[in-house]
Enzyme design. Structure first.
Site, PDB file in Angstrom:
ATOM      1  NE  ARG A  11       9.095 -56.289  -5.592  1.00 50.25           N
ATOM      2  CZ  ARG A  11       9.723 -57.415  -5.900  1.00 50.25           C
ATOM      3  NH1 ARG A  11      10.464 -58.026  -5.010  1.00 50.25           N
ATOM      4  NH2 ARG A  11       9.616 -57.931  -7.103  1.00 50.25           N
ATOM      5  CD  GLU A  48       6.549 -63.685   9.727  1.00 43.59           C
ATOM      6  OE1 GLU A  48       6.101 -64.434  10.629  1.00 43.59           O
ATOM      7  OE2 GLU A  48       7.062 -64.133   8.682  1.00 43.59           O
ATOM      8  CG  PHE A  73       3.894 -63.267   6.098  1.00 41.93           C
ATOM      9  CD1 PHE A  73       2.702 -63.949   5.893  1.00 41.93           C
ATOM     10  CD2 PHE A  73       4.898 -63.406   5.162  1.00 41.93           C
ATOM     11  CE1 PHE A  73       2.522 -64.754   4.774  1.00 41.93           C
ATOM     12  CE2 PHE A  73       4.729 -64.218   4.044  1.00 41.93           C
ATOM     13  CZ  PHE A  73       3.540 -64.896   3.844  1.00 41.93           C
ATOM     14  CG  HIS A  89       5.525 -59.347  -2.271  1.00 37.87           C
ATOM     15  ND1 HIS A  89       6.643 -58.563  -2.182  1.00 37.87           N
ATOM     16  CD2 HIS A  89       5.865 -60.382  -3.064  1.00 37.87           C
ATOM     17  CE1 HIS A  89       7.627 -59.093  -2.884  1.00 37.87           C
ATOM     18  NE2 HIS A  89       7.183 -60.203  -3.447  1.00 37.87           N
ATOM     19  CG  ASP A 148       3.023 -66.106  -4.289  1.00 35.96           C
ATOM     20  OD1 ASP A 148       3.374 -67.155  -4.879  1.00 35.96           O
ATOM     21  OD2 ASP A 148       3.831 -65.276  -3.842  1.00 35.96           O
ATOM     22  NE  ARG A 163       6.353 -61.316  -6.766  1.00 35.31           N
ATOM     23  CZ  ARG A 163       6.513 -61.704  -8.029  1.00 35.31           C
ATOM     24  NH1 ARG A 163       5.782 -61.176  -8.985  1.00 35.31           N
ATOM     25  NH2 ARG A 163       7.427 -62.611  -8.337  1.00 35.31           N
TER      26      ARG A 163
END
Lengths: 331, 282
Positions: free
Chosen positions: A23, A71, A96, A122, A130, A180
């Site tokens: 990223r 979003e 999302f 991610h 998560d 990520r």
């Protein structure tokens, strides 16, 4: 043999190989695109730091749009801006966006043919602690099925930077998949990159591994190990551009090796594995296996634990490669 | 003019054999006002950079837009007959790439206001003085995406955006207040930081004045809540939600003529109404 024309990182196979999140390359590419084209705008859904839009936002505050946690609005506002001549990049976590807002992407970006670039950060199980809600695995399938949508999953930060710059000058909808965690730097500034082109990073004759994103590194490691311990000569193809898939390169490799293994940190159904299976079924069927997530969700854990558990590592690839070689020789 | 457009709509829908009746008839006055009085536009140059933009969020009422565009000179009236047919530029729901003059592609509800707001923001960035209009429906306000856009436009103080809500109180499954009560839309928008204007959506002068007033508002986007009568102008269709998604000749409803007569009766009524179309609110 590593393909010397690819100018890969000489330290690639060293345990001390430099690592950086994919990223981060997106963040650099976006900043560079913003510097060279004033029509580039960036929109974010309350994740500016973690999707690496912060540098762009700081350098071009008048071209940065904070959308909040919305979003659906993220992509539709972007579509409206694109209709006014802007080149919007939108970012969130892949779960999302494009996870939540698929229909808006379909209608207002693809059918409407607006010049919006969707960055999904991610992605994959390596998001780790998560858990399953945030580990996006279906994004490749969701985006690949949309007419006019380009799908890119860079293998490292350097390739992500190149891909982001290339997308800024490419007309039309696109999705770029980002991860990520830090991952090894595979390529260099000299490594060729082109939208629509897969790169043969390592040349071989016994088996082809077609990989994308974080799995390209493990594919290269697996190929080294298969060479030294099993005398197998493995070709590794980096399919950073999943759509349009480089049929010519993949079919040529399948013709040469007679067996194809795919590797991705995503659902194999509809993912890169699905895409390669479609191409081979249409053009040149050979024994094939797909490494990735097999119709299930992830869970909490460290990235290393999860990748190992789901076989998304060099040992996992080696095991599947040896099975595939057996199938190939029984054919 | 609005009455001619209503007749065009009936003919188009009958020819197509499917499509929405109530919404387009109810919005004929507003579209007439926009295309013949309000919008700064050039029918022969639909991509004119300084044109005012009209985003249609509730794409299913597009027959009224097509009919008004044809009457305004965007394309020949004859082409209206091709609505919903294979190869037509007049798709069942509007597609930007097919017909010059449509600002966007729409139909799936809830995403037009965001696009209009994003567009208004982009125009402001470029110093383009064109105005953005967005037509939405009341039923569409069931969609969360709409309220995301309502927040966004207020935050960005999009004074170059005027939203018109077709408050006709019906949606496919029935009255809006039964399907999913919207309550006091004016109070809701005001609470979100918008300037709210409420009008009778069949009063031509009120529509034009409201659009003028909206331009004068500072610091806030403006919304015009236009109270309309679904099916306006055709007695048997007015207020009846059954006609939301069906053309004349397809339904038997209380008070409606037999199917075979429905189109004829509708056209006859519209032809003979003349100047008598006026609002029950007046």
């Amino acid at each position: 043999m590593i393909n010397s024309q690819m100018h890969l990182n000489p330290e690639l196979l060293s345990p001390e190989v430099k690592q950086e999140p994919i990223r981060s390359g997106f963040g650099r590419g976006l900043l560079a695109a913003g510097e060279s084209n004033k029509d580039v705008v960036a929109l974010c859904a309350d994740l500016t730091d973690s999707t690496k839009m912060a540098d762009f936002a700081k350098s071009f505050p008048e071209r940065f749009v904070e959308i909040g946690v919305a979003e659906q609005n993220l992509v539709t506002v972007a579509a409206g801006m694109a209709l006014a001549g802007k080149i919007p990049f939108v970012s969130s976590y892949a779960a999302f966006s494009p996870g939540r807002n698929w229909e808006q992407i379909r209608t207002t970006i693809c059918l409407n043919e607006t010049d919006v670039k969707i960055a999904g950060s991610h992605a994959g199980v390596s998001v780790g602690p998560d858990g399953a809600t945030h580990q996006m695995l279906e994004d490749i399938a969701l985006m690949r099925v949309l007419p006019r949508m380009m799908v890119v999953a860079p293998c490292d930060a350097i390739e992500a930077e190149k891909a982001t710059k290339a997308l800024a000058s490419h007309k039309g909808p696109a999705y770029i998949r980002l991860a990520r965690e830090k991952s090894p730097i595979i390529t260099t500034d000299e490594t060729p990159f082109a939208l629509g082109k897969a790169q043969v990073l390592r040349e071989g004759t016994d088996l082809t591994i077609v990989a994308c994103g974080t799995m390209v590194y493990y594919a290269l490691l697996a190929a080294e190990e298969l060479a030294s311990s099993h005398k197998l000569d493995v070709e590794v193809v980096n399919a950073a551009v999943i759509k349009p898939l480089d049929t010519v390169t993949i079919v040529a490799s399948a013709r040469k090796t007679g067996a194809v293994l795919t590797a991705e940190e995503a659902q194999i159904n509809g993912g890169l594995g699905g895409a390669v299976a479609e191409v081979l079924a249409d053009h040149y069927p050979v024994p094939m296996a797909r490494v990735g997530m097999v119709d299930r969700f992830g869970e909490s854990g460290t990235p290393e634990e999860l990748l190992e558990h789901f076989g998304l590592t060099a040992p996992g690839l080696i095991e599947r490669a040896l099975e595939l070689i057996k199938r190939k020789s029984h054919k | 003019m609005a009455n001619d457009i209503r007749q065009d709509i009936i003919k188009m829908l009958v020819e197509a054999g499917s499509g929405h009746s109530a919404g387009p008839l109810g919005m004929a006055d507003i579209f007439t006002a926009l295309y013949f009085e309000v919008l700064n536009h050039r029918p022969k140059q639909p991509d004119w950079p300084e044109r005012d933009r009209l985003f249609l969020s509730n794409g299913h009422i597009v027959p009224v837009r097509y009919a008004t565009m044809a009457r305004a000179g965007y394309f020949p009236l004859e082409e209206l007959k091709t609505l919903r047919k294979f190869g037509s530029r007049l798709q069942g729901h509007p597609e930007r790439l097919r017909l010059p003059g449509l600002e966007s592609t729409s139909g799936p509800l809830g995403s037009g206001l965001s696009q209009a707001a994003g567009h208004a923001l982009a125009l402001r960035m470029d110093g383009n003085k064109a105005r953005v209009y967005c037509i939405t429906s009341d039923g569409e306000h069931d969609e969360g995406n709409i309220w995301e856009a309502v927040l966004f436009a207020a935050k960005n103080k999009l004074t170059n955006l005027t939203v018109i809500i077709d408050r006709n109180n019906i949606q496919i499954d029935g009255p809006t207040e039964q399907v999913m009560p919207l309550g006091n839309l004016a109070a809701k928008y005001a609470a979100f930081g918008w300037h709210v204007i409420e009008i009778d959506g069949h009063n031509m002068q009120a529509i034009i004045s409201a659009c003028d007033l909206a331009k004068a508002i500072v610091e806030q986007p403006a919304v015009i809540i236009a109270h309309t009568i679904p099916g306006k102008g055709v007695d048997y269709m007015e207020y009846d939600y059954h006609w939301h998604g069906n053309p004349p000749g397809t339904l038997e409803t209380p008070g409606a003529p037999p199917k075979a007569e429905q189109a004829k009766v509708a056209l006859h009524e519209l032809r003979t109404l003349g100047g008598r179309i006026r609002s029950e609110h007046e």
